[in-house]
Each structure stands twice: as C-alpha cells, then as structure tokens.
Design a protein around this motif. Sequence first.
Motif, PDB file in Angstrom:
ATOM      1  N   UNK A  89       0.806  -1.228   0.000  1.00  0.00           N
ATOM      2  CA  UNK A  89       0.000   0.000   0.000  1.00  0.00           C
ATOM      3  C   UNK A  89       0.836   1.274   0.000  1.00  0.00           C
ATOM      4  N   UNK A  90       2.111   1.159   0.294  1.00  0.00           N
ATOM      5  CA  UNK A  90       2.975   2.340   0.328  1.00  0.00           C
ATOM      6  C   UNK A  90       4.297   2.044  -0.386  1.00  0.00           C
ATOM      7  N   UNK A 115       5.694   5.845   0.163  1.00  0.00           N
ATOM      8  CA  UNK A 115       4.691   6.880  -0.092  1.00  0.00           C
ATOM      9  C   UNK A 115       3.376   6.240  -0.523  1.00  0.00           C
ATOM     10  N   UNK A 116       2.276   6.775  -0.001  1.00  0.00           N
ATOM     11  CA  UNK A 116       0.960   6.281  -0.389  1.00  0.00           C
ATOM     12  C   UNK A 116       0.631   6.782  -1.787  1.00  0.00           C
ATOM     13  N   UNK A 117       0.350   5.902  -2.727  1.00  0.00           N
ATOM     14  CA  UNK A 117       0.016   6.362  -4.081  1.00  0.00           C
ATOM     15  C   UNK A 117      -1.351   7.027  -4.112  1.00  0.00           C
ATOM     16  N   UNK A 139      -2.395   6.817  -9.543  1.00  0.00           N
ATOM     17  CA  UNK A 139      -1.239   5.917  -9.536  1.00  0.00           C
ATOM     18  C   UNK A 139      -1.638   4.533  -9.044  1.00  0.00           C
ATOM     19  N   UNK A 140      -2.492   4.485  -8.035  1.00  0.00           N
ATOM     20  CA  UNK A 140      -2.932   3.188  -7.516  1.00  0.00           C
ATOM     21  C   UNK A 140      -3.707   2.421  -8.577  1.00  0.00           C
ATOM     22  N   UNK A 186      -4.786   2.454   2.583  1.00  0.00           N
ATOM     23  CA  UNK A 186      -4.670   3.519   1.584  1.00  0.00           C
ATOM     24  C   UNK A 186      -5.790   4.548   1.696  1.00  0.00           C
ATOM     25  N   UNK A 187      -7.021   4.108   1.862  1.00  0.00           N
ATOM     26  CA  UNK A 187      -8.175   5.013   1.842  1.00  0.00           C
ATOM     27  C   UNK A 187      -8.044   6.182   2.818  1.00  0.00           C
TER      28      UNK A 187
END
Length: 480
Positions: free
Chosen positions: A248-249, A253-255, A259-260, A292-293
């Motif tokens: 998830x990262x 970094x969280x996309x 990007x996700x 992620x959310x």
Amino acid sequence: METVNTGTCDLAVVGGGFTGASLALHLAREKADLSIAFFEPRGRLGYGLAYDTADPLHRINVPAEKMTVFADAPDDFLQWCLHEAGVDEFDPDARGADGHLYPARGDFGRYVEERLAAHPLPVETVPSAARVVERISGGFRVEAVNGQSLVARRLVLCNSHGSPQFPWATDNDVVGHPRRLDDPWKPEALGRIGTRDEVLIFGTGLTMADTVVGLLDRGHVGPIRAVSRRGLLPRPHGCSYEPVPIDPCPGGETPGPAKFLRIIRSMLRDAESRGMEWQPVIEGVRAALPTIWPQWSMRERRSVLRHLRPYWDTHRYRLSPQVLQVLADARSSGQLTVTAGSIVGVRLDASEDRFRVGIRPRGSEEARTFSADSLVNCIGPVSDIRRSRDPLFSGLLQKEMIAADSLGLGVQVDQQCRVLDSDHEVVPGLYAAGPLTRSVFGEVMGVPEIAAQTAALSRVIKRDPLPEAQTSPDEERAML
C-alpha cells in the motif's frame, strides 16, 4: 405513545444485525464486564437486513470459509456449517459448481445468533427501532418506537443505511401505486407482482439478482428488464481466494488514486499474461484499502466514488455460482434483459394501468419509452443520513450530536470509531461501526472487515473512560 423506562445498562447498541452482534461477540471475548441492550426491531440478533431471510435461494455471495468473524478461527463458520448445522446434508444445493460451500443467508444469521448465545454476556433486546437519543448526565437516554426507554452509559450506532427511496421524477399516480415496489425486501413485496407481469427493475447489482431469483422461484413467466447507467452485472468468483499481496505504500509513499489504479491495471495485465484469474488481484486491493483510503484527501475519495465505484462494486461484490446460473439461464432464454441507460421519467398510463418509463440508452441522445406492469427499485439503501427518513438520524442531526460525512456515506467518526459532532469534536461515549463509517474506513461492508473493525472497537470501548457526570446539552436546553 407512552414512554416506559425499562432501566439502565452499560452499553446500548442501536441495530442488532451482524455489526452489532459482532461487537457483542468481541466484547465477550475481551471479557468486558458490561451489560448490553440492543435496539433491534426484528427481536433477534445477528440477522439484520442482510441475513433475515428464510428463502434458501438467497445465498451468501462468498464461500463459507471467507465469512471470517474471528481472526484466530477464520473458518469457524465453515466448520459450523459442516459439523454443527449439517448444511451439506440438509442443503445439497449449497455446494457450488466451484466446489465451495455457499449456504443460505439465513444460516449465517443463525450461526451468529448461536455464537452470541454461547457467551455469558448480559444482553437485553428491545424489540423495536430506536427513535430518540438524548445526552444526559453521564450517558444517554434512548427511546424506542414502541415506547420503551432506557439509560446507557455508552452508545454505539450499528444501524443499517436508510430505506430505499425512489429518486426519479414521477407523476402523482405513480406515487403509492401497489405495483411500484420501493423496497423489495419488505415482506411479501414480490407477491404484489403478477406472474405474467412485465417487470422493470431499477438497478443491476446484488439486490436485482435476489429479486430475479425470487420472482422466478414464484413461477414468474413474464419478461423482466433490469436497467442501470452502465448495465454492469456482478461478476463471478474465481477458483482462488488468496489475495495477491499489494504494497500500500511503495517506496514509503501512499500512491494517489490515479497511480494506484495504474498499479492495479498493471497487476491485472500481469495476471492475465500468466494465465491467472483477476479475482486474487481484487482481493489484494481489498486488503490494501484500509491502509490507503484514510491517506487520500476527501477530494480524492470523492473522485474515486464518482468514477470507479460502479466498476469496483461489480468486481468486489460477486455472486454465488448458483445465482449466476439462474441469471445466465434467464438471459439466454430471453426472459431477462439488461439495459444500460439513464431514467428520464416515470408515468402511469391510467387507461391501461401500466407504467411508461423513459430510458436514455447509454451513448444515445434519444430517450426510449418502455412499458411495464410492475416497477422494482433495486438501487439499494440511502447512505446519506441527511436524506434518511429515520427519525433517529434526523433527531441526532438536529441536536448536532452527529454530522454527516461530506461523501454522503454515513456519519463522521475518528480513527477509533468515536462519533464526531457538528463541531468535529468527539462525543464522549458515542461510537459508530459498520457501513455508517465508510467515509473514514472505506471498505466496511464485508463480514471480515466489519468483524475486524468491531474487534478493534471492543478494545476501545473497554479502554475509554466513561462519560463524566455533568449537565448535558439536552439537559441545558430543557432548563431554558
């Protein structure tokens, strides 16, 4: 109606479906020394809207081994089905073509009810919906529709979403017509439809599937048309249910959503090139979403809901092989037709007592008129509490004890499921769990996600201090 005070409890739970019952199960496992009172109109715990059906054709939509309530016993429901309920013996159709067990939904409700009954936790059930909640010194007073009232030190909102509403423009003759079914889950609703009626269903998701199955089981021989904006149907299950791991990262970094989405599409292409199924990739996304959310901004979440939700829903909320086969047979025979388009109007032709529905097919500028003897609303419940007809929500909003989230998915809570008021301040002792919290947690609809959330909430409730005994806002208003 006269209000009858039935006493006090440590914890009141509004809603005794799976979310509320799961919370009680995990509180019992945490050995929380609490007395609990449920406000549940069905009068029994664990069933709720989803599992309160005796129809054997209404099956859970995932294999039994995926209905994980306890993290340390992930296949407990499957073992119950095989060794305690004898599902294989008494329901031979429960075994799908893929070899997995898809019991009737009512079986899962009975399983939760039995597991809850096995725990020595003092539980009282008020067989009515909660109507009014007031803050009082050191807690809350909860009043039910049937007039019962009690005082609780803490309160958890585990309600399901509001009843379905008919959102399309209609003439006055359509409102209240006996063959306009706003809520197909009401008892005997489908009994108002004649077996030869031409039926038009609004929505093409899981509720539509249940409605079609129910109609055909009643011997319906008339044509059925299901319409939604994109005409997307729930997808089938695959052979594997093990999620493909998704970081998830990546790179720390969280996309963002764009990007996700590129990551997901790349993984799907890779799976296809290897001859693998797409379902494990979706399960991997499902596992990564809770991380992620919450990192996405409200603007990003709103964009995801607007553009991707219909595609996510059809791939995430899949159908059992048994129900898929019924739909496939109905479509191949021509009895069931699926249309992609937008509803532009609904009126009643009084001379024939038939509905005329304007539908603009997807990609077309011109609307077409379709006729129907019966209409069924299968677009699902109302998630925006500001539009809810439930007096409990309207009262809580008016008192500013809760606030609707900006995505229209439920109530505002913090990361510990503590409810936030209109000033974004935590309301001591007030919590929410389940689908009402989707704005913050994202995927909180399936049994495993709700069970994990209520397990965490049980620890929060056990740890949090009790609300202080002081003059509450409701009491201050009463003194003015």
